[in-house]
Design an enzyme around this catalytic site. Structure first.
Site, mmCIF file in Angstrom:
data_model
loop_
_atom_site.group_PDB
_atom_site.id
_atom_site.type_symbol
_atom_site.label_atom_id
_atom_site.label_comp_id
_atom_site.label_asym_id
_atom_site.label_seq_id
_atom_site.Cartn_x
_atom_site.Cartn_y
_atom_site.Cartn_z
ATOM 1 N N ASP A 85 10.779 56.560 3.293
ATOM 2 C CA ASP A 85 10.117 55.960 4.462
ATOM 3 C C ASP A 85 8.726 56.577 4.549
ATOM 4 O O ASP A 85 8.413 57.550 3.849
ATOM 5 C CB ASP A 85 10.913 56.260 5.745
ATOM 6 N N SER A 86 7.898 56.037 5.447
ATOM 7 C CA SER A 86 6.578 56.627 5.653
ATOM 8 C C SER A 86 6.683 57.996 6.324
ATOM 9 O O SER A 86 5.736 58.766 6.301
ATOM 10 C CB SER A 86 5.747 55.714 6.548
ATOM 11 N N CYS A 102 12.462 51.687 5.273
ATOM 12 C CA CYS A 102 11.204 51.467 5.981
ATOM 13 C C CYS A 102 11.032 49.963 6.144
ATOM 14 O O CYS A 102 11.006 49.224 5.139
ATOM 15 C CB CYS A 102 10.069 52.042 5.124
ATOM 16 N N GLU A 135 7.025 60.416 15.604
ATOM 17 C CA GLU A 135 6.524 61.450 14.675
ATOM 18 C C GLU A 135 6.115 62.720 15.433
ATOM 19 O O GLU A 135 6.126 63.804 14.880
ATOM 20 C CB GLU A 135 5.333 60.921 13.863
ATOM 21 N N CYS A 178 11.837 48.307 12.777
ATOM 22 C CA CYS A 178 11.179 49.474 12.173
ATOM 23 C C CYS A 178 12.185 50.614 12.293
ATOM 24 O O CYS A 178 12.797 50.803 13.358
ATOM 25 C CB CYS A 178 9.901 49.793 12.944
ATOM 26 N N HIS A 188 11.867 53.677 12.590
ATOM 27 C CA HIS A 188 11.587 54.727 13.582
ATOM 28 C C HIS A 188 12.265 54.411 14.931
ATOM 29 O O HIS A 188 12.559 55.316 15.693
ATOM 30 C CB HIS A 188 10.073 54.852 13.828
HETATM 31 N N1 DGL Z 1 9.548 53.403 9.655
HETATM 32 C C1 DGL Z 1 8.698 52.446 9.093
HETATM 33 C C2 DGL Z 1 9.143 51.046 9.349
HETATM 34 O O1 DGL Z 1 10.333 50.864 9.371
HETATM 35 C C3 DGL Z 1 7.238 52.691 9.059
HETATM 36 C C4 DGL Z 1 6.490 52.872 10.321
HETATM 37 C C5 DGL Z 1 5.050 53.168 10.012
HETATM 38 O O2 DGL Z 1 4.801 54.007 9.139
HETATM 39 O O3 DGL Z 1 4.191 52.537 10.626
HETATM 40 O O4 DGL Z 1 8.395 50.121 9.487
#
Ligand code: DGL
Length: 283
Positions: free
Chosen positions: A10-11, A73, A152, A186, A188
């Site tokens: 993931d990011s 992600c 984050e 997402c 997150h």
């Molecule tokens: N967790 C990621 C997603 O599912 C990336 C969020 C990001 O880096 O902007 O989109």
């Protein structure tokens, strides 16, 4: 049987919400997790940049000799279309299809909400995936870009006043009953799903892509005869591209176990990877 680890990327922290479900559904598997914390967020970037970063993440995981790659992600899942995966010689899954299938089955009315990053919403990928499954589906998408930095930075406990205030604003379009299911598009977002659910008064069923992706990954392992042998508990190695301490602290809170000592820093520009035929990173 295959005793190699499963690679998850993931990011940043979001993929930990997928990892948690994978660990629960596949307790005997080992995992290598990569969070690109040096370049988060992905969701505000161009498609070309997202593809380039995601392919580098995959190359890193391949350098760890993984037996499967999971794009944990939403942004990478929506933008890394199949042509970029040519030559990848291990099974791959992303969160897009499993989450879309779950939402299409859960919805009574066919009106489905998606909250995700700006890049994911802009790609239209959830809408396309769901109309393939349920041609009359009406998809209402909304970008929630502030959720990623909130996660984050550790604003994750239930009812955190800042996260709640932001959520109230972002979720206003979903208060009117226009949709009957909401995808957390997402990865997150499941980390703050309690606050999201509270703001919606628990009225909308939320689809957590991690749960669905873990089911699909399990099925793929079985189908390809790739399950790990034996009954020993699996373990996870964590790698990030910046700030291992902060990642370790927040991921420990969410996972409910201390992982801080296990998080290693990786220099993405300098690792040896034999990635076979998997494509060169587009410049
Ligand atoms: N967790 C990621 C997603 O599912 C990336 C969020 C990001 O880096 O902007 O989109």
């Amino acid at each position: 049987m295959d005793n190699r680890a499963i690679g998850v990327f993931d990011s940043g922290l979001g993929g930990v919400s997928v990892l948690k479900e994978l660990q629960q559904q596949l307790p005997h598997e080992n995992f290598v997790y990569f969070g690109d914390t040096g370049r988060v967020p992905y969701g505000t970037r161009s498609r070309q940049t997202i593809v380039k970063y995601a392919m580098q993440d995959i190359r890193f995981l391949l350098s760890k000799n993984v037996k499967m790659v999971i794009a944990a992600c939403g942004t990478a899942s929506a933008n890394l279309t199949p042509e970029y995966l040519e030559g990848l010689d291990v099974p791959f899954c992303n969160i897009l299809l499993p989450a879309s299938q779950a939402a299409c089955s859960a919805s009574q009315t066919g009106r489905i909400g998606v909250i995700a990053t700006s890049a994911t919403i802009k790609s239209g990928a959830y809408g396309k995936a769901m109309r393939n499954i349920r041609p009359n589906a009406v998809v209402v998408g909304s970008a929630c870009p502030l959720f990623v930095p909130l996660v984050e930075n550790g604003f994750i406990e239930r009812g955190n006043p800042v996260t709640r205030m932001v959520a109230e604003q972002y979720l206003a379009p979903f208060q009117s009953g226009e949709v009957d299911v909401l995808i957390l598009g997402c990865t997150h977002y499941p980390i703050i799903s309690e606050t999201i659910s509270d703001v919606l008064n628990g009225r909308l069923p939320l689809i957590n892509p991690g749960v669905e992706t873990a089911k699909q990954a399990s099925a793929l392992l079985v189908k390809n005869n790739l399950l790990r042998s034996g009954n020993e508990p699996g373990h996870t190695e964590f790698y990030v591209s910046d700030n291992p301490e902060s990642f370790g602290e927040i991921a420990s809170l969410f996972l409910g176990e201390t992982i801080a000592a296990d998080v290693k820093l990786v220099d993405l520009d300098n690792f040896a990877a034999d990635t076979g035929n998997f494509g060169a990173v587009p410049s």
